[in-house]
Design a protein around this motif. Structure first.
Motif, PDB file in Angstrom:
ATOM      1  N   MET A   1      87.543  33.992  27.946  1.00 46.11           N
ATOM      2  CA  MET A   1      87.950  35.405  27.807  1.00 46.11           C
ATOM      3  C   MET A   1      87.493  35.995  26.476  1.00 46.11           C
ATOM      4  O   MET A   1      87.373  37.207  26.333  1.00 46.11           O
ATOM      5  CB  MET A   1      89.484  35.523  27.868  1.00 46.11           C
ATOM      6  N   ILE A   2      87.272  35.121  25.496  1.00 45.95           N
ATOM      7  CA  ILE A   2      87.054  35.582  24.122  1.00 45.95           C
ATOM      8  C   ILE A   2      85.585  35.879  23.879  1.00 45.95           C
ATOM      9  O   ILE A   2      84.720  35.014  24.045  1.00 45.95           O
ATOM     10  CB  ILE A   2      87.578  34.535  23.123  1.00 45.95           C
ATOM     11  N   ASN A   3      85.325  37.103  23.484  1.00 40.45           N
ATOM     12  CA  ASN A   3      83.962  37.527  23.154  1.00 40.45           C
ATOM     13  C   ASN A   3      83.954  38.022  21.708  1.00 40.45           C
ATOM     14  O   ASN A   3      84.502  39.081  21.401  1.00 40.45           O
ATOM     15  CB  ASN A   3      83.500  38.627  24.106  1.00 40.45           C
ATOM     16  N   LEU A   4      83.331  37.238  20.822  1.00 39.92           N
ATOM     17  CA  LEU A   4      83.267  37.603  19.407  1.00 39.92           C
ATOM     18  C   LEU A   4      81.846  37.943  18.979  1.00 39.92           C
ATOM     19  O   LEU A   4      81.488  37.783  17.816  1.00 39.92           O
ATOM     20  CB  LEU A   4      83.826  36.457  18.550  1.00 39.92           C
ATOM     21  N   ASN A   5      81.059  38.412  19.930  1.00 35.75           N
ATOM     22  CA  ASN A   5      79.699  38.840  19.608  1.00 35.75           C
ATOM     23  C   ASN A   5      79.737  39.909  18.516  1.00 35.75           C
ATOM     24  O   ASN A   5      80.545  40.830  18.562  1.00 35.75           O
ATOM     25  CB  ASN A   5      79.026  39.390  20.875  1.00 35.75           C
ATOM     26  N   GLU A   6      78.835  39.784  17.556  1.00 34.60           N
ATOM     27  CA  GLU A   6      78.862  40.671  16.382  1.00 34.60           C
ATOM     28  C   GLU A   6      78.735  42.149  16.743  1.00 34.60           C
ATOM     29  O   GLU A   6      79.259  43.009  16.052  1.00 34.60           O
ATOM     30  CB  GLU A   6      77.728  40.285  15.421  1.00 34.60           C
ATOM     31  N   LYS A   7      78.027  42.438  17.824  1.00 33.03           N
ATOM     32  CA  LYS A   7      77.735  43.831  18.155  1.00 33.03           C
ATOM     33  C   LYS A   7      78.711  44.442  19.156  1.00 33.03           C
ATOM     34  O   LYS A   7      78.587  45.598  19.517  1.00 33.03           O
ATOM     35  CB  LYS A   7      76.307  43.945  18.703  1.00 33.03           C
ATOM     36  N   SER A   8      79.666  43.667  19.630  1.00 29.60           N
ATOM     37  CA  SER A   8      80.592  44.175  20.650  1.00 29.60           C
ATOM     38  C   SER A   8      81.923  44.581  20.021  1.00 29.60           C
ATOM     39  O   SER A   8      82.359  44.010  19.025  1.00 29.60           O
ATOM     40  CB  SER A   8      80.824  43.118  21.736  1.00 29.60           C
ATOM     41  N   GLU A   9      82.557  45.593  20.633  1.00 30.02           N
ATOM     42  CA  GLU A   9      83.866  46.058  20.170  1.00 30.02           C
ATOM     43  C   GLU A   9      84.915  44.971  20.399  1.00 30.02           C
ATOM     44  O   GLU A   9      84.767  44.123  21.275  1.00 30.02           O
ATOM     45  CB  GLU A   9      84.265  47.321  20.947  1.00 30.02           C
TER      46      GLU A   9
ATOM     47  N   LYS B   1      85.605  45.224  13.252  1.00 32.38           N
ATOM     48  CA  LYS B   1      86.070  43.945  13.802  1.00 32.38           C
ATOM     49  C   LYS B   1      86.576  43.041  12.675  1.00 32.38           C
ATOM     50  O   LYS B   1      87.638  42.404  12.797  1.00 32.38           O
ATOM     51  CB  LYS B   1      84.919  43.268  14.554  1.00 32.38           C
ATOM     52  N   THR B   2      85.826  42.987  11.590  1.00 36.99           N
ATOM     53  CA  THR B   2      86.225  42.184  10.434  1.00 36.99           C
ATOM     54  C   THR B   2      87.592  42.630   9.911  1.00 36.99           C
ATOM     55  O   THR B   2      88.475  41.821   9.633  1.00 36.99           O
ATOM     56  CB  THR B   2      85.174  42.313   9.317  1.00 36.99           C
ATOM     57  N   ASN B   3      87.758  43.947   9.805  1.00 34.46           N
ATOM     58  CA  ASN B   3      89.017  44.506   9.292  1.00 34.46           C
ATOM     59  C   ASN B   3      90.180  44.216  10.241  1.00 34.46           C
ATOM     60  O   ASN B   3      91.259  43.783   9.811  1.00 34.46           O
ATOM     61  CB  ASN B   3      88.854  46.016   9.101  1.00 34.46           C
ATOM     62  N   ASN B   4      89.977  44.419  11.552  1.00 37.96           N
ATOM     63  CA  ASN B   4      91.049  44.193  12.531  1.00 37.96           C
ATOM     64  C   ASN B   4      91.484  42.742  12.574  1.00 37.96           C
ATOM     65  O   ASN B   4      92.678  42.434  12.666  1.00 37.96           O
ATOM     66  CB  ASN B   4      90.587  44.641  13.920  1.00 37.96           C
ATOM     67  N   LEU B   5      90.514  41.827  12.528  1.00 36.91           N
ATOM     68  CA  LEU B   5      90.863  40.400  12.557  1.00 36.91           C
ATOM     69  C   LEU B   5      91.591  39.998  11.281  1.00 36.91           C
ATOM     70  O   LEU B   5      92.541  39.213  11.314  1.00 36.91           O
ATOM     71  CB  LEU B   5      89.604  39.553  12.754  1.00 36.91           C
TER      72      LEU B   5
ATOM     73  N   MET C   1      92.151  41.714  23.167  1.00 38.77           N
ATOM     74  CA  MET C   1      91.388  40.518  22.793  1.00 38.77           C
ATOM     75  C   MET C   1      91.988  39.848  21.563  1.00 38.77           C
ATOM     76  O   MET C   1      92.061  38.615  21.484  1.00 38.77           O
ATOM     77  CB  MET C   1      89.933  40.897  22.526  1.00 38.77           C
ATOM     78  N   ILE C   2      92.439  40.651  20.612  1.00 36.56           N
ATOM     79  CA  ILE C   2      93.073  40.089  19.414  1.00 36.56           C
ATOM     80  C   ILE C   2      94.329  39.313  19.800  1.00 36.56           C
ATOM     81  O   ILE C   2      94.579  38.216  19.291  1.00 36.56           O
ATOM     82  CB  ILE C   2      93.400  41.203  18.401  1.00 36.56           C
ATOM     83  N   GLU C   3      95.103  39.866  20.734  1.00 34.71           N
ATOM     84  CA  GLU C   3      96.310  39.175  21.210  1.00 34.71           C
ATOM     85  C   GLU C   3      95.965  37.854  21.890  1.00 34.71           C
ATOM     86  O   GLU C   3      96.661  36.851  21.725  1.00 34.71           O
ATOM     87  CB  GLU C   3      97.080  40.072  22.187  1.00 34.71           C
ATOM     88  N   VAL C   4      94.882  37.855  22.669  1.00 34.90           N
ATOM     89  CA  VAL C   4      94.436  36.611  23.322  1.00 34.90           C
ATOM     90  C   VAL C   4      94.097  35.566  22.266  1.00 34.90           C
ATOM     91  O   VAL C   4      94.492  34.395  22.373  1.00 34.90           O
ATOM     92  CB  VAL C   4      93.206  36.870  24.226  1.00 34.90           C
ATOM     93  N   ILE C   5      93.372  35.978  21.223  1.00 33.46           N
ATOM     94  CA  ILE C   5      92.975  35.051  20.149  1.00 33.46           C
ATOM     95  C   ILE C   5      94.211  34.501  19.446  1.00 33.46           C
ATOM     96  O   ILE C   5      94.307  33.294  19.183  1.00 33.46           O
ATOM     97  CB  ILE C   5      92.039  35.758  19.143  1.00 33.46           C
ATOM     98  N   ILE C   6      95.168  35.370  19.143  1.00 33.57           N
ATOM     99  CA  ILE C   6      96.394  34.928  18.459  1.00 33.57           C
ATOM    100  C   ILE C   6      97.147  33.907  19.320  1.00 33.57           C
ATOM    101  O   ILE C   6      97.574  32.848  18.830  1.00 33.57           O
ATOM    102  CB  ILE C   6      97.303  36.136  18.133  1.00 33.57           C
TER     103      ILE C   6
ATOM    104  N   GLU D   1      76.246  49.724  14.990  1.00 37.91           N
ATOM    105  CA  GLU D   1      76.615  48.313  15.189  1.00 37.91           C
ATOM    106  C   GLU D   1      77.222  47.714  13.923  1.00 37.91           C
ATOM    107  O   GLU D   1      78.136  46.881  13.995  1.00 37.91           O
ATOM    108  CB  GLU D   1      75.385  47.523  15.635  1.00 37.91           C
ATOM    109  N   ILE D   2      76.739  48.146  12.768  1.00 35.04           N
ATOM    110  CA  ILE D   2      77.331  47.680  11.509  1.00 35.04           C
ATOM    111  C   ILE D   2      78.770  48.183  11.384  1.00 35.04           C
ATOM    112  O   ILE D   2      79.665  47.449  10.938  1.00 35.04           O
ATOM    113  CB  ILE D   2      76.482  48.137  10.300  1.00 35.04           C
ATOM    114  N   LYS D   3      78.995  49.416  11.827  1.00 35.12           N
ATOM    115  CA  LYS D   3      80.350  49.966  11.797  1.00 35.12           C
ATOM    116  C   LYS D   3      81.273  49.160  12.702  1.00 35.12           C
ATOM    117  O   LYS D   3      82.424  48.851  12.346  1.00 35.12           O
ATOM    118  CB  LYS D   3      80.312  51.433  12.236  1.00 35.12           C
ATOM    119  N   ILE D   4      80.778  48.793  13.902  1.00 38.54           N
ATOM    120  CA  ILE D   4      81.546  47.956  14.830  1.00 38.54           C
ATOM    121  C   ILE D   4      81.875  46.611  14.173  1.00 38.54           C
ATOM    122  O   ILE D   4      83.012  46.117  14.237  1.00 38.54           O
ATOM    123  CB  ILE D   4      80.769  47.739  16.144  1.00 38.54           C
TER     124      ILE D   4
END
Length: 450
Positions: free
Chosen positions: A173-181, A252-256, A186-191, A245-248
């Motif tokens: 289920m987990i997709n941590l591709n650098e360019k994807s939102e 992602k870095t900030n949210n995680l 997804m964060i809840e799944v990871i936790i 993509e850099i903004k995404i």
């Protein structure tokens, strides 16, 4: 329930979903009639007659269906179908958490899981897909947590294939591709996944390569990206990022970082001391594979998993010599391969430094000083292997001799065997006639003479 049951039992006596529904309903009605309602009790014959209408035929005595539903009647009459009461939920949950392994009847649960785990997984996958379509988050996370619970049960019962399939369902289920939102879901799944791994890592037999890859990527995002990282993202010739993509990536870095602590990733490595001997060997092999990916696939080589190898040895020093020697062989072979084959100075120097730290840890283990002499020989054979393989014109040779001299000078009193390998390296190094190498050779010989 009827839809899923029918899908799993096509080809049996059930003609359609409605038939399953009405038979199930009749069974629940019988349960209420026999145990709850203050009404005349239904007879066995009446119950079987009621069921027969759904088959469009009379179910007569002596036939398979008559015997089957008669047994259902007898079983329900003897013991009612039980349901969990709402007011018991907290008590049941507490019991699950505190006495989970103790309360499992291994034989009964094993039989159930061996024959039904794939059916359970199929049902939960259907429900998860349905919850995603209807954006039903409550159903989604109920299914997710039940899948993790079943994975835990399979781990306790050593049902490795079932555990692998349950855990893979969540890992995929987990997709941590650098360019994807990265969604909140997804964060809840990871936790949930990381909490599960931390609580149950000693019962996870396989899947570690995927788990370690996720931990590696999480660690990458949890580090605050500096200007060099952003610059590499913009200018990479292979996978250049647009401004969007850099903004995404930064979001992602900030949210995680806000939702996941790096401590949850770190703690898994300290808990490897709980692993069975065979599992720690597989874990370290997988960690070496992830380390190689970190060195090869990122814009700037990463040393997260490479450095974790040193920690792992420290946490697992208590293991019996046979397993500790296997751990040493895996780690030393990997580190020597990096030192020999990689030309980027920061990579091979970090690997050489890690090798030095590991050898020091082993030389400080008292029971290896006088007993397991072959182990000490194996430790120093690695220097001979590296020195014979590297291009001795480059700085690697000098750095290898620096490490050898440091070990001999600081821990020489702990070296009882392995000197033949040290002298073999000295002989090869002396033939190069390089000033810095000769200086280290003389210092090692001085130490021996003193």
């Amino acid at each position: 329930f009827s839809e899923i049951f029918y899908e799993l039992n096509k080809g049996h006596e059930y003609k359609n979903i409605d038939m399953v529904y009405y038979i199930s309903f009749s069974i629940f009605k019988l349960n209420n009639n026999l145990h709850k309602e203050n009404k005349p009790k239904k007879t066995q014959e009446k119950f079987v007659e009621e069921i027969s209408q759904y088959y469009d035929m009379n179910i007569t005595k002596g036939k398979y269906l008559y015997d089957t539903y008669s047994l259902y009647y007898d079983d329900i009459k003897k013991e009612p179908i039980k349901f969990f009461n709402e007011d018991k939920k907290e008590e049941i949950q507490l019991e699950k958490e505190n006495n989970f392994e103790i309360n499992i009847n291994n034989d009964d649960i094993r039989k159930l899981m061996e024959f039904s785990w794939n059916n359970f997984l199929y049902i939960y996958n259907l429900l998860i897909n349905e919850s995603i379509k209807k954006t039903n988050h409550e159903l989604f996370f109920n299914c997710l947590n039940n899948i993790l619970l079943l994975s835990k049960i399979c781990g306790i019962l050593n049902l490795e294939k079932a555990q692998e399939m349950y855990l893979n369902t969540v890992l995929n289920m987990i997709n941590l591709n650098e360019k994807s939102e990265l969604s909140e879901m997804m964060i809840e799944v990871i936790i949930n996944l990381m909490n599960y791994i931390n609580d149950n890592c000693q019962n996870i037999k396989i899947n570690w390569i995927k788990i370690l890859e996720i931990i590696s990527i999480l660690e990458y995002y949890l580090l605050e990206p500096d200007e060099n990282v952003i610059l590499n993202l913009k200018n990479s010739s292979k996978n250049r990022f647009t401004d969007k993509e850099i903004k995404i990536f930064l979001n992602k870095t900030n949210n995680l970082s806000l939702n996941i602590s790096d401590a949850i990733c770190e703690s898994i490595f300290s808990k490897t001391e709980l692993f069975e001997n065979e599992i720690i060997i597989l874990f370290i092999q997988d960690l070496c594979s992830i380390s190689k990916k970190e060195l090869d696939t990122f814009f700037i080589p990463r040393f997260f998993s490479l450095n974790k190898l040193v920690e792992l040895l420290h946490f697992n020093l208590f293991r019996a010599p046979f397993y500790l020697r296997n751990i040493w062989k895996i780690i030393s072979n990997y580190l020597s391969e990096i030192i020999i084959k990689y030309n980027k100075e920061n990579i091979w120097k970090q690997s050489l430094n890690n090798l030095k730290q590991i050898i020091i840890i082993l030389l400080q283990k008292e029971e290896y000083l006088n007993i397991y002499y072959k182990f000490q020989e194996e430790i120093f054979i690695i220097f001979e292997k590296i020195f014979n393989e590297i291009n001795k014109i480059n700085p690697k040779g000098e750095n290898v001799m620096d490490v050898m001299y440091f070990i001999c000078a600081q821990y020489g009193k702990n070296i009882n065997w392995g000197w033949i390998n040290i002298f073999n390296v000295i002989k090869t190094a002396f033939e190069l006639n390089k000033e810095k190498i000769n200086e280290n050779i003389i210092n090692i010989l001085k130490y021996i003479c003193n």
